[in-house]
Design a protein around this motif. Structure first.
Motif, short mmCIF file in Angstrom:
data_model
loop_
_atom_site.label_atom_id
_atom_site.label_comp_id
_atom_site.label_asym_id
_atom_site.label_seq_id
_atom_site.Cartn_x
_atom_site.Cartn_y
_atom_site.Cartn_z
N GLU A 142 0.82 -1.21 0.00
CA GLU A 142 0.00 0.00 0.00
C GLU A 142 0.85 1.25 0.00
OE1 GLU A 142 -2.48 -0.70 3.34
OE2 GLU A 142 -4.23 -1.10 2.09
N ASP B 232 3.51 1.68 -1.39
CA ASP B 232 4.01 1.93 -2.74
C ASP B 232 3.00 2.67 -3.60
OD1 ASP B 232 6.39 0.92 -2.39
OD2 ASP B 232 6.16 -0.86 -3.64
N GLY B 233 1.75 2.69 -3.21
CA GLY B 233 0.74 3.34 -4.03
C GLY B 233 0.54 2.62 -5.35
N LEU B 234 0.27 1.32 -5.25
CA LEU B 234 0.21 0.49 -6.46
C LEU B 234 -0.78 1.03 -7.49
CD1 LEU B 234 0.41 -3.25 -5.46
CD2 LEU B 234 1.91 -1.94 -6.93
#
Lengths: 380, 894
Positions: free
Chosen positions: B711, B713-715
């Motif tokens: 999360e 990482d801001g997928l």
């Protein structure tokens, strides 16, 4: 009491058509809108801001994207910010909202994750009934519970929900579908809705605020770029709703059929008139058809594609004017010689064969026109 | 010749082998021929010509450096005089040190760069880059050695020159240059997007690769997002399972179940203990009862055994007495038989002695008889031996034998032969004595009688009263004969002496006597041999053996002793004694057998007695022991007490059995094993629950960590960004594809147009070449390319230039240059042709036609031919050139 109604901030949204220069500007402006909303609330004496879902565009934003709107709201500790999850940022278990909670939200930023009423202001004169989404698509009306839910006697009931009051086609039948008369059924003074990006009044007590910063060319309603200032004098009083512009960019669609130089001039005037003061605030999606001679095509390239393309924040063009070479055009290549012969060949190719081949031949002819002219230092 | 360019003179100094200044003389319009051997400097002159016209004076490029004198640094200086369009010009250049250029003519004189610029203008060439040759068509027309086989290599300015020549002819034809520019620009633009093989490059390639990379990255991100979704789903599932596991009611119930199971097992264990104890009591009572019963049975058996034992003792005693009686009777019988044996034995001894005596007598009589016979045999032997000895002595006395007799006879015959031989050779005197003359004739002292006398040796015949006559027989070998005769006489005498005989008759008699003696000896030996045991036995040995036998017999007789007065026949006595002996032996055997038979009875009686005695003792001891044991047992526990104990045992066993039955009635449900299994199961359930709980919490922690990492990482955001990037690259790629298509379309159109135009305006060049070509190759047409090269020759079929023979290619190359020069000449451009060692491949027929063509062209332009094979060009009618020192003697090349 007064509150400011907004929704669909869609922080972190990526615009595919935007290049590397424009994208960060568009994304940044969505954040800036929060500040404008806060300042508007302050200026208008609103005590709180209700954000009706889709604060974030993505369910899994990066850490920076997650924190950026919080940091903007942190600048307004005198306002209470009431947030609910929308369909883009629904309350997934172990998801975004739990991350947000872990960051340690200040007290004046209140996420409502459960369907339970809560005081809207410090005094408790108004209570919010939040209907945030726990899934992207919720079967059934997420606001149905409001009908049977009590709030303190005499308190103003404000519903806060995200969804559509009518179904759009067969693709999403009934998803997040809200009863259009929920405000009446649940005895709400005001139902603040999110999901539609254009501001829209459903009835006297039911409004979509729309997105504060426009993010598309076809938003419907009043278009985007507004926030709603809502004045509630009592539980029974009809709310007074004022729309205030908070957006910066203007998004416009345009169509043009070009057949001569005058058409080009007219189109340019039309597009520049969208925001004569600052064309750099304008994004245009232009659909073009028609056909031009070689010199007019050059004018199209120069005035619209290059000129307006530089003036506007974004000029997206679908289609292109076709080539209708005149005998004058061919004379521009001189009375004879290889270049003239090549131009005649290309002009013939531009008028026959399949669409793609014709377009290529027309473009080649246009290029030849430019090259021959540049090379000769002026056409013969 | 109108206009054009005519070389008038060429002077060089400090150029390669030409150190001092020399001048090429004899130059004029038309064909000029410099014939000179190799190494003369022809190519040097051509290089100098190119240098002065085409190289800037300030150049230090390779062609200039190559012009320097051999082995030293110098400053090449070149002067050329030429006519151009009717005007005379003089051009002088020095290179390297103190370089300069000067152009004089048309009333002007220019130096340095101004001269160079004017010169290029005159010649229609462009300045070369950085001191290289100026570029124009002249380069192509001045062919150096070894290049005559290839067609002119035309530079861009050369092509421009040709093109301008052609275009001047066609006023309508414009834009050729423009097309070239467009084409080169389009080609350059295409080269930005496509490499030499037509593959994308630059931004085109970057767009394609970017799209691929973005797609790959997108796939990776999608995979990670799928992983995150999986983690989230798994997390929800884990939560449900955790809630289930963590349910307090369920766990409480599990604990209660466990406790109840424990209680069940305790009850089962308690019952089991009691049951075991009761069963032990019962078993003990039963054992006691069995012991009492055993004691009772044992005592009854004792009593039975005692009674039987007593009866047996009595029985055995009676048998013992009977056996003793039998034994005594047998002993008496045995003693009687012993005595009988002893008596019989004494009788047998006496009979033996009588028999021996009788036998002795018989033996002595036989031995006495034998001794008599032996003594007689010894006497006969002795007598025979003596006879043999006597006969042998007589035989030994004979001195003659057959061998000696043979020798005597042989000597006699030899003597006879010698005498005969002597006589045969001797002088024979036949004497006839007169009466009264007797005695008067003496030969060797011996008076002769009438008759024949044989004189074998020298002899003296004395006739009384007369004197002596010496006779010498004149025979040959008289001495040898005489010696032979004497020898034979000596041999005979000696043989007789050996035989001990006086003469031959005596010898014969002696031999007869010997024969008699031999016969007597043989007879004696035969007698003796009959007496001897074997042919090889010596008489002495036989006699010794006979004597020993006699002595032996005497001894044996002596041993037997004196004979009693045996009146009875010894043999009859012996027979009687033998019969008495046999009777005694029979008696003894009978007695002895009688002794043996009663022995078996005796032994059996003794055995029976011993056995019965032993049995009796055992029976007696056993009975006594039984009686004692019984007494002892009764002393310890009387029979009554034993009976009482039996009754008590019975009662105790009954009680224990009843107690066991009562306990069995209280038996709980189930078994201990089942209860244990239930407890284990419940315990395991609880333990597993804990373990599952721990595992669930652990897995949840791991999943949660992963979820947070993903999360953070801001997928979703990154996927959206990556999709945008991919779309951007795709759009860029599409734009590039379109751009390439446009450029290619444009290029093809322009190239096609230019080709078409070129073909049109190449017509004059083809026309310029065609007459000469037709002259050389009748009915042939050359294909001229847009770059003005001749690519093929069409006679009956198309023949690509490269496939043509060396000679044909060379001739076409010359014709092409001639055509180009013609073209330039016709357009008023300076043109002049130099051929260095060209046309060496041509056969004589072609060469003649080439001469015609060159001669015809020479009417329009100057042609300079350099060759080392002057003889080939004699038919050309050319001007002969010479190289002369400036202000010196001529040095004509030929």
């Amino acid at each position: 009491m007064r509150l400011l109604h907004t929704s669909d901030w869609q922080i972190g949204k990526v615009f595919r058509f935007a290049d590397d220069d424009i994208l960060p500007v568009l994304q940044q402006e969505r954040l800036e809108a929060i500040g404008r909303i806060g300042r508007l609330a302050r200026a208008q004496g609103a005590e709180c801001v209700v954000v009706a879902g889709d604060i974030y565009d993505h369910l899994r934003p990066s850490e920076r994207t997650l924190r950026q709107p919080v940091e903007r709201m942190r600048q307004f500790p005198d306002l209470r910010w009431h947030l609910i999850p929308g369909n883009h940022d629904f309350n997934e278990r172990d998801g975004l909202w739990e991350r947000l909670a872990r960051t340690g939200l200040p007290d004046h930023i209140v996420p409502h994750l459960a369907h339970a009423p809560a005081p809207l202001d410090a005094a408790g004169t108004a209570w919010v009934l939040p209907a945030g989404l726990g899934h992207r698509h919720v079967i059934g009306d997420p606001t149905a519970w409001m009908d049977g839910t009590a709030t303190p006697e005499g308190a103003i009931r404000v519903g806060l929900a995200h969804g559509s009051v009518r179904s759009f086609g067969e693709e999403a039948p009934g998803h997040n579908l809200l009863a259009i008369d929920r405000a009446r059924q649940a005895g709400l003074s005001y139902l603040a809705l999110g999901d539609w990006h254009g501001a829209q009044k459903i009835d006297a007590r039911t409004w979509y605020s729309g997105t504060p910063e426009v993010d598309g060319f076809d938003l419907g309603g009043a278009g985007g770029g507004q926030a709603l200032l809502v004045s509630l004098d009592g539980p029974r009083a009809e709310p007074v709703v004022e729309s205030h512009a908070v957006g910066r960019f203007r998004w416009a669609r345009a169509q043009a059929v070009l057949t001569c130089a005058d058409d080009i001039v007219a189109l340019e005037g039309r597009l520049r008139a969208i925001d004569p003061d600052d064309p750099s605030r304008v994004l245009v999606w232009l659909a073009v058809s028609g056909a031009l001679g070689l010199s007019d095509l050059e004018g199209w390239q120069a005035r619209i594609v290059d000129g307006l393309g530089s003036a506007l924040r974004l000029l997206r063009i679908d289609g292109a004017p076709g080539l209708a070479p005149s005998s004058d055009d061919l004379d521009a290549f001189g009375p004879g010689g290889a270049v003239r012969a090549a131009a005649e060949t290309l002009a013939r190719q531009a008028g026959e064969g399949d669409e793609a081949a014709r377009a290529i031949a027309a473009a080649a002819l246009q290029r030849l026109y430019l090259l021959a002219r540049d090379g000769a230092g002026g056409l013969a | 010749m109108t206009g054009g360019m005519i070389l008038r003179g060429l002077e060089v100094e400090q150029v390669r082998r030409f150190g001092d200044a020399v001048r090429l003389t004899g130059l004029g319009p038309g064909i000029n021929l410099l014939g000179a051997p190799n190494e003369f400097g022809k190519s040097t002159l051509l290089a100098a010509l190119r240098a002065v016209f085409l190289l800037p004076h300030g150049s230090k490029a390779r062609p200039i450096a190559d012009l320097q004198p051999y082995g030293g640094r110098g400053a090449p200086r070149i002067v050329v005089d030429f006519t151009l369009d009717g005007g005379d010009w003089r051009l002088e250049k020095r290179f390297m040190r103190r370089a300069f250029a000067r152009l004089e003519g048309g009333g002007e004189r220019l130096d340095g760069d101004a001269a160079e610029a004017r010169l290029q203008d005159l010649l229609g060439v462009e300045a070369g880059k950085r001191g290289a040759e100026a570029m124009g068509l002249l380069n192509a027309l001045w062919v150096t050695q070894g290049q005559s086989l290839v067609q002119p290599d035309l530079s861009d300015p050369a092509r421009a020159t040709i093109r301008s020549c052609l275009e001047a002819d066609l006023d309508a034809m414009t834009g050729g240059d423009a097309a070239g520019r467009v084409l080169s620009r389009v080609t350059a633009d295409l080269a930005v997007l496509l490499d030499g093989r037509g593959n994308p490059r630059g931004r085109f390639r970057a767009a394609k690769e970017g799209e691929q990379e973005a797609a790959a990255e997108l796939a990776r991100l999608e995979t990670r997002r799928q992983g995150l979704e999986d983690d989230l789903n798994a997390m929800a599932d884990l939560r449900r399972r955790l809630a289930h596991e963590d349910d307090a009611d369920r766990r409480e119930k599990e604990r209660a179940n466990l406790a109840e199971a424990g209680r069940v097992r305790d009850r089962l264990r308690d019952y089991d203990a009691r049951y075991r104890a009761a069963r032990a009591v019962r078993d003990h009572a039963a054992a006691q009862l069995a012991a009492v019963r055993q004691d009772l049975a044992g005592r009854a058996a004792w009593e039975r055994d005692l009674a039987a034992g007593t009866a047996r003792v009595a029985e055995l005693e009676a048998a013992l007495q009977a056996a003793q009686g039998a034994h005594d009777a047998a002993g008496a019988a045995h003693a009687a038989r012993l005595e009988a044996v002893r008596v019989a034995d004494a009788g047998r001894q006496a009979a033996r002695r009588a028999l021996d005596l009788a036998a002795g007598r018989v033996e002595r009589a036989r031995l006495v008889r034998e001794r008599r016979e032996a003594a007689a045999a010894l006497d006969r032997l002795d007598e025979a031996a003596r006879a043999v000895t006597q006969a042998a002595a007589e035989l030994d006395a004979c001195t003659i034998d057959d061998a000696r007799m043979g020798a005597i006879r042989k000597a006699e015959r030899a003597l006879d032969a010698a005498r005969a031989a002597s006589r045969a050779q001797a002088t024979t005197l036949d004497v006839t004595l007169a009466d009264g003359a007797r005695g008067r004739l003496v030969l060797d002292g011996q008076a002769l009688e009438s008759g024949r006398i044989v004189v074998t040796d020298n002899a003296v015949l004395r006739i009384e009263g007369i004197g002596t006559i010496r006779i010498e027989p004149a025979s040959h070998g008289r001495d040898a004969l005489r010696a032979d005769l004497a020898g034979a006489e000596e041999v005979l005498r000696r043989a007789l002496a050996v035989a001990g005989c006086a003469d031959i008759a005596g010898a014969e008699a002696a031999l007869a006597a010997r024969r008699q003696a031999e016969l007597a000896f043989q007879a004696a030996r035969t007698v003796l041999g009959g007496l001897l045991a074997g042919a090889d036995q010596v008489p002495a040995t036989a006699m010794e053996a006979a004597r020993r036998r006699l002595a032996d017999l005497d001894v044996r007789i002596a041993r037997i002793g004196e004979a009693d007065d045996g009146t009875d026949d010894p043999l009859a006595v012996l027979e009687a004694a033998r019969k008495a002996m046999e009777a005694a032996e029979a008696r003894y055997d009978a007695a002895h057998r009688a002794l043996l038979a009663p022995d078996e009875t005796m032994r059996r009686a003794a055995e029976d007695l011993a056995r019965l005695r032993a049995e009796w003792q055992v029976a007696r001891d056993g009975a006594a022991q039984l009686a004692r044991d019984l007494e002892a047992a009764r002393a310890v526990e009387a029979d009554e007490a034993l009976s009482a104990r039996l009754a008590a045992g019975h009662e105790a066993a009954e009680r224990a059995e009843q107690a066991l039955v009562r306990i069995e009635e209280t038996r709980p449900e189930g078994t201990e094993a089942l209860a244990d299994a239930a407890i284990q199961r419940l315990e395991r359930t609880i333990q597993d629950g804990h373990a599952r709980l721990a595992a669930l919490r652990q897995e949840m922690a791991a999943r949660e960590a992963r979820i947070r990492a993903a999360e953070g990482d801001g997928l979703d955001e990154r996927i959206a960004a990556q999709e945008r990037l991919r779309a951007a690259h795709a759009a860029e790629d599409a734009a590039c594809v379109r751009e390439v298509a446009i450029l290619q379309c444009l290029r093809d159109a322009v190239a096609a147009a230019e080709r078409a135009a070129t073909e049109r305006y190449l017509a004059p060049l083809a026309r310029a070449i065609q007459p000469a070509l037709g002259a050389l190759f009748p009915r042939a047409v050359a294909t001229v390319e847009a770059d003005f090269s001749i690519s093929a020759l069409s006679r009956r079929i198309d023949e690509p230039f490269v496939n043509l023979s060396d000679g044909t290619r060379e001739q076409i190359a010359v014709l092409a240059r001639l055509g180009l020069a013609d073209l330039m000449q016709a357009r008023g451009r300076p043109a002049m042709l130099v051929l260095d060692d060209a046309l060496t491949y041509a056969d004589s027929g072609r060469l003649d036609r080439m001469f015609d063509i060159l001669t015809e062209a020479a009417g329009r332009l100057q042609i300079l031919i350099l060759t080392c094979r002057t003889e080939l060009f004699t038919g050309l009618g050319a001007r002969r050139l010479a190289v002369e020192p400036v202000g010196g003697e001529a040095a004509e090349g030929h």
